[in-house]
Design an enzyme around this catalytic site. Structure first.
Site, short mmCIF file in Angstrom:
data_model
loop_
_atom_site.label_atom_id
_atom_site.label_comp_id
_atom_site.label_asym_id
_atom_site.label_seq_id
_atom_site.Cartn_x
_atom_site.Cartn_y
_atom_site.Cartn_z
N PRO A 148 -11.03 24.74 -0.57
CA PRO A 148 -11.10 25.25 -1.94
C PRO A 148 -11.15 24.10 -2.93
O PRO A 148 -10.50 23.08 -2.74
CB PRO A 148 -9.80 26.06 -2.07
CG PRO A 148 -8.86 25.42 -1.10
CD PRO A 148 -9.68 24.87 0.02
N THR A 149 -11.94 24.25 -3.98
CA THR A 149 -12.07 23.20 -4.98
C THR A 149 -12.27 23.82 -6.35
O THR A 149 -12.62 25.00 -6.48
CB THR A 149 -13.25 22.27 -4.64
OG1 THR A 149 -13.28 21.18 -5.56
CG2 THR A 149 -14.56 23.01 -4.70
N TYR A 150 -12.04 23.03 -7.39
CA TYR A 150 -12.24 23.48 -8.77
C TYR A 150 -12.49 22.24 -9.64
O TYR A 150 -12.22 21.10 -9.24
CB TYR A 150 -11.01 24.27 -9.28
CG TYR A 150 -9.74 23.49 -9.31
CD1 TYR A 150 -9.29 22.87 -10.48
CD2 TYR A 150 -8.95 23.36 -8.16
CE1 TYR A 150 -8.10 22.14 -10.50
CE2 TYR A 150 -7.77 22.64 -8.17
CZ TYR A 150 -7.36 22.03 -9.35
OH TYR A 150 -6.19 21.30 -9.37
N ARG A 214 -5.02 30.10 -7.04
CA ARG A 214 -6.45 30.28 -6.82
C ARG A 214 -6.85 29.87 -5.39
O ARG A 214 -7.81 30.43 -4.84
CB ARG A 214 -7.25 29.47 -7.84
CG ARG A 214 -7.11 27.97 -7.71
CD ARG A 214 -8.12 27.24 -8.57
NE ARG A 214 -7.87 27.45 -9.97
CZ ARG A 214 -7.07 26.68 -10.72
NH1 ARG A 214 -6.43 25.66 -10.18
NH2 ARG A 214 -6.91 26.92 -12.00
N ASP A 239 -7.66 20.89 2.22
CA ASP A 239 -7.77 20.74 0.76
C ASP A 239 -8.42 19.40 0.45
O ASP A 239 -8.26 18.41 1.19
CB ASP A 239 -6.39 20.82 0.12
CG ASP A 239 -5.78 22.22 0.26
OD1 ASP A 239 -6.56 23.16 0.56
OD2 ASP A 239 -4.56 22.37 0.09
N ASP A 240 -9.13 19.35 -0.67
CA ASP A 240 -9.88 18.14 -0.99
C ASP A 240 -9.01 16.99 -1.46
O ASP A 240 -9.45 15.84 -1.46
CB ASP A 240 -10.96 18.44 -2.04
CG ASP A 240 -10.37 19.07 -3.29
OD1 ASP A 240 -9.14 19.28 -3.35
OD2 ASP A 240 -11.14 19.37 -4.24
N ASP A 241 -7.76 17.26 -1.86
CA ASP A 241 -6.91 16.18 -2.36
C ASP A 241 -6.04 15.56 -1.27
O ASP A 241 -5.22 14.69 -1.57
CB ASP A 241 -6.03 16.69 -3.50
CG ASP A 241 -5.15 17.86 -3.06
OD1 ASP A 241 -5.44 18.47 -2.01
OD2 ASP A 241 -4.19 18.18 -3.78
N GLU A 340 1.95 29.87 3.92
CA GLU A 340 1.68 29.37 5.26
C GLU A 340 2.36 30.20 6.34
O GLU A 340 1.73 30.64 7.31
CB GLU A 340 2.13 27.91 5.40
CG GLU A 340 1.40 26.94 4.49
CD GLU A 340 2.03 26.81 3.12
OE1 GLU A 340 1.66 25.88 2.37
OE2 GLU A 340 2.91 27.64 2.80
#
Length: 395
Positions: A148-150, A214, A239-241, A340
């Site tokens: 997921p990203t924003y 989100r 997650d991208d981070d 989770e």
């Protein structure tokens, strides 16, 4: 003795030059005995027909001689070819190697010679097999990564970093990137440049104002996509981070049903490190470890990026003997930090159905550092509208 005068019919007088020789020969053939009047009654029509038979026989012999000449010429051309034959290509395409048969001669109990089975050592090599043997093809499970990203200040940095890691993973790998509300051109451009097989999805939620997390809805959009298209592989929420090692994605292929491992996290205060994940004995999960007191009430103490599972659990419940066939999704109604454990409870029953990655959970394969910067403005489209000013140093 009366003489008989033979005259040609007026009908064939004009054509006498065509069959003149043949008529004389035919007349000589049928009138050998002049004293006997056996053939004296032959008319000119009989002579003409006999001439045609003679010509037909003579033409057959001429054709036969011609065919023999051409046959001999063709035979000579076949024995001594004039064209160039590429021996190297023929040997490369199909090579037959004749080996002398192996004969095992032994003496029986009576002192006589006994021969074992004799086989001709003919080996056939095909160039296609030789070429395929050059490539070390290994059948691997597909890794399905949901991210997921924003839009935020460090989004381009996070996506590029994760994309470069996924690019080094051995295929097959599918990267499902999910955005909220609409696709952004900046994200689409970053995904195209990574060189990774990806699918760019959009999570459409009517009540965006009531969304607590989100990321929950974005991950559910990825799960729905996998279930609808029956994608086969190992599903992993990345997650991208976060920071990931290449070894982690290679280890995911060894998971049969559900795999988990410890994750190192940086606390929100960024003044201490937290280790959260399973306690393992060889490949079995026997307990859980966490440094946060607020999360000790959870059934499974694991981070969202600390587990992966087989995608067939989503769309093939009979294979895994699931007691219910409801869609497996993350719940947005639970408290923060409990997504989770509530999700894992839908996938497995207890620790007996889990696997440790790697064995004994002896290594940290990914880190959750919380490096996001809030409130920072990034250039639109990641492009600078104006040239930067040159700073002159004063000496």
């Amino acid at each position: 003795m009366a003489s008989i005068r033979r005259t040609l019919s007026p009908l064939y007088q004009d054509r006498s030059y065509h069959i003149g020789v043949a008529s004389a020969q035919a007349h000589k053939l049928f009138s050998t005995n002049n004293n006997s009047g056996k053939y004296s009654s032959l008319t000119s029509t009989s002579a003409v027909s006999a001439a045609f038979v003679y010509i037909r026989r003579k033409g057959f012999r001429r054709s036969f001689y011609r065919c023999m000449i051409f046959f001999i010429l063709g035979l000579l051309l076949g024995v001594f070819p004039s064209g160039h034959v590429d021996n190297e290509i023929n040997k490369h395409d199909f090579s037959f190697e004749m080996k002398p048969p192996h004969v095992n001669v032994q003496l029986d109990t009576k002192g006589n010679f006994a021969l074992s089975a004799v086989s001709l050592g003919v080996e056939k090599t095909t160039p296609q097999l030789d070429r395929l043997s050059r490539f070390d093809y290994v059948e691997r499970k597909q890794v399905i990564v949901i991210t997921p990203t924003y839009n935020r200040a460090l989004q381009a940095y996070f996506l590029n970093r994760l994309g470069q890691v996924l690019r080094l993973v051995q295929p097959p790998l599918l990267w499902i990137v999910v955005e909220m509300t609409s696709e952004s051109a900046e994200t689409a451009e970053i995904l195209r440049k990574t060189g990774v097989m990806y699918r760019h999805l959009v999570c459409v939620n009517k009540n965006n104002t009531n969304v607590k997390d989100r990321g929950v809805h974005q991950r559910n959009a990825g799960l729905e996509h996998i279930e609808r298209h029956r994608l086969d592989g190992i599903v992993y929420f990345a997650d991208d981070d976060n920071v990931y090692s290449l070894e982690l994605f290679e280890s995911l292929r060894n998971i049969s049903r559900f795999g988990t491992w410890p994750v190192a996290m940086l606390a929100q205060s960024k003044n201490k490190a937290i280790l959260e994940g399973p306690v393992c004995n060889a490949s079995q999960v026997i307990g859980w470890h966490t440094n946060e007191k607020s999360k000790k009430l959870r059934r499974f103490h694991v981070d969202m990026s600390g587990f992966a599972f087989n995608s067939t659990i989503l769309w093939d419940p009979r294979r895994w003997k699931r007691p219910f066939s409801n869609p497996i999704r993350q719940l947005d109604t639970v408290k923060e930090g409990f997504q989770e454990t509530t999700f894992i409870e839908q996938v497995v029953e207890d620790e007996s159905q889990m696997e440790s990655v790697p064995p004994s959970c002896s290594r940290i394969l990914n880190w959750h550092l919380h490096l996001d910067a809030h409130g920072l403005v990034y250039p639109r489209g990641w492009l600078l509208q104006k040239n930067l000013e040159v700073v002159q140093l004063i000496r």
